[in-house]
Design an enzyme around this catalytic site. Sequence first.
Site, PDB file in Angstrom:
ATOM      1  N   ARG A  14      -0.827  -3.798   2.094  1.00 48.69           N
ATOM      2  CA  ARG A  14      -0.747  -3.933   0.650  1.00 48.69           C
ATOM      3  C   ARG A  14       0.635  -4.441   0.278  1.00 48.69           C
ATOM      4  O   ARG A  14       1.643  -3.811   0.598  1.00 48.69           O
ATOM      5  CB  ARG A  14      -1.004  -2.568   0.016  1.00 48.69           C
ATOM      6  N   THR A  16       2.652  -6.851  -5.644  1.00 48.54           N
ATOM      7  CA  THR A  16       1.447  -7.293  -6.354  1.00 48.54           C
ATOM      8  C   THR A  16       0.292  -6.310  -6.187  1.00 48.54           C
ATOM      9  O   THR A  16      -0.697  -6.393  -6.918  1.00 48.54           O
ATOM     10  CB  THR A  16       0.973  -8.646  -5.794  1.00 48.54           C
TER      11      THR A  16
HETATM   12  N1  URA Z   1      -2.716   4.407  -0.015  1.00 44.49           N
HETATM   13  C1  URA Z   1      -2.259   5.632   0.335  1.00 44.49           C
HETATM   14  O1  URA Z   1      -1.975   5.885   1.490  1.00 44.49           O
HETATM   15  N2  URA Z   1      -2.122   6.550  -0.628  1.00 44.49           N
HETATM   16  C2  URA Z   1      -2.433   6.330  -1.924  1.00 44.49           C
HETATM   17  O2  URA Z   1      -2.299   7.236  -2.741  1.00 44.49           O
HETATM   18  C3  URA Z   1      -2.915   5.050  -2.272  1.00 44.49           C
HETATM   19  C4  URA Z   1      -3.046   4.109  -1.294  1.00 44.49           C
END
Ligand code: URA
Length: 210
Positions: free
Chosen positions: A105, A109
């Site tokens: 991730r 963004t």
């Molecule tokens: N990923 C995680 O590990 N924890 C979250 O709270 C959200 C995405």
Amino acid sequence: MDQHLKIVDHPLVQHKLTLMRDAATSTAVFRQLLREISQLLAYEVTRNLPMSTRQIETPLMTMDAPVIGGKKLALVSILRAGNGLLDGILELVPSARVGFVGLYRDEETLRPVQYYFKVPQGLGDRLTIAVDPMLATGNSSVAAIDLLKQAGAKDIRFLCLLAAPEGVARMKEAHPDVPIVTAALDSHLNEKGYIVPGLGDAGDRMFGTK
Ligand code: URA
């Protein structure tokens, strides 16, 4: 599976989840709990697998006994946190085929970026269970399911530990045909995309990287 969202409210699941949420829980205990809870969730996500029979000899007689039918199922771990769920489920379903989708991730963004994709052959004939502990924005889950469908998967289920309403809505919009099994539906996402109350960063907590 006919429900889009199935919350497993079994006392054992809820108790273990509370221990996992607790910030004082150590990495070792967190990992062990994740293994245990993954097996309880796997019980639910595999509840209505197609069955057939096999003729066996019990010590007393010949019997047509129930066995899981069809092709071996495929478990797909969404890296890296998915591996924490994968290990426990593989103990229950040792003959499952295993795939990996590498997405991280982008913290600016919150969009998923792909870095790895390797899945079993013949996905179109297998029940495919994608696993990722946290369904947060839903961006990476939707992207992973997109990739699995491009690879031929038709019968897909999504297994997570915690879900946020935002992620469930995003999945329902993008993939209404993919049922979600989870231990809890939490309140909301914070401004950094973390699930609240949640349990923090699942990857960091299981691998001790923070
Ligand atoms: N990923 C995680 O590990 N924890 C979250 O709270 C959200 C995405």
